[in-house]
Enzyme design. Sequence first.
Site, PDB file in Angstrom:
ATOM      1  N   TYR A 190       1.595   7.706  -3.816  1.00  0.00           N
ATOM      2  CA  TYR A 190       3.789   7.479  -4.143  1.00  0.00           C
ATOM      3  C   TYR A 190       3.257   5.823  -4.828  1.00  0.00           C
ATOM      4  CZ  TYR A 190       3.452   5.007   0.024  1.00  0.00           C
ATOM      5  OH  TYR A 190       3.232   4.052   1.054  1.00  0.00           O
ATOM      6  N   CYS A 191       4.552   5.931  -5.809  1.00  0.00           N
ATOM      7  CA  CYS A 191       4.415   4.453  -6.191  1.00  0.00           C
ATOM      8  C   CYS A 191       5.645   4.126  -6.692  1.00  0.00           C
ATOM      9  CB  CYS A 191       3.101   4.460  -7.305  1.00  0.00           C
ATOM     10  SG  CYS A 191       4.234   5.355  -8.670  1.00  0.00           S
ATOM     11  N   THR A 192       6.367   3.587  -6.791  1.00  0.00           N
ATOM     12  CA  THR A 192       7.616   3.511  -6.942  1.00  0.00           C
ATOM     13  C   THR A 192       8.254   4.421  -8.014  1.00  0.00           C
ATOM     14  OG1 THR A 192       7.370   0.845  -6.946  1.00  0.00           O
ATOM     15  CG2 THR A 192      10.150   1.368  -7.617  1.00  0.00           C
ATOM     16  N   ILE A 221       9.040   6.565  -5.132  1.00  0.00           N
ATOM     17  CA  ILE A 221      10.568   6.379  -3.707  1.00  0.00           C
ATOM     18  C   ILE A 221      11.799   6.218  -4.227  1.00  0.00           C
ATOM     19  CG2 ILE A 221      10.350   4.235  -2.160  1.00  0.00           C
ATOM     20  CD1 ILE A 221       7.438   3.330  -2.990  1.00  0.00           C
TER      21      ILE A 221
END
Length: 322
Positions: free
Chosen positions: A177-179, A206
């Site tokens: 996952y990342c932004t 996110i």
Amino acid sequence: MEEKNYSILLYYCYTTIGEPEVFREEHHQLCLELGLLGRIIIAGEGLNGTVSGLKEDCEKYMQAVKADPRFAHTDFKVEPHVSHAFQKLYVRVKPEIVHVGLHDINPNERTGKHLEPDEFREMKDHDDVVILDVRSNYEHKLGKFKNALTLDIDNFREFPEKVKELEHLKDKKVLTYCTGGIKCEKASAFLLEQGFEDVYQLHGGIIKYGIEAGGEDFEGQCYVFDGRIAKEVNKVNPLVISECYICGTKSDRMVNCANSQCNIHVPICQDCGWEYEGACSTTCKDHPKKRVYDGTGYYQKEMNGYDPSKNSKRLKKDSLKA
């Protein structure tokens, strides 16, 4: 309560852009006409942006982008806001839409399986799963998923080298996952290339998880690349995990050090912020390059010779010649 008449858009699209410089000019003009502000990166491999504008102008922008067959599958994360989240507009051409150096990887050919927010939430706590945060230190120190594995990296381009430390996880399901999802497209693809067989990614990152799944089990705040700096994600079981860089009290108030020569991204509580005038230390507080602190800890980057109205000036000159 102030009315949220503006929108903040976060988006990316891996696609082929044959003439990035030509497209940059056209796209830049579109943003100028709609009054959008923000940062957009264009490369031969696609489009990556985060912009703000009035709701109706953002709607027109999304319609215009998706009307182009190359970007028809672009997934926009849309958040209401009370004003612009940026002070200026940048539309630049770069070698990659997110700098990591993996030029040979095309996420449209191979990447980790996309998980929608509800699917990610259901799967993340299984015993055979590892949640992998592919963001940088200053981001995951402010906030991360509960039990997530973080990497000691200061920039995403360090990710490929760090994968060597994850060999023992090849028999696990790896959920990246990342932004906003863009880093995971290449990170998960690279993991597959390195022999990891069961690799997934949180589609939309996110931000989308917060919008659609309430942000459950995301601890702390999410670092964002606009004037907000930090954004609350978890509306279910929120928790502050970061500490003030100066006094050590719990604080998720992320700032850039007021000393432009330092400019580190760290949490600094309100009291220390004012006491140190936005600086991270007494040394930075007394530095001749310290910027004026307005209580936010957000400073617009220098333009470095970039002319945001270059295209409109050229078009105006051409029209006068005609």
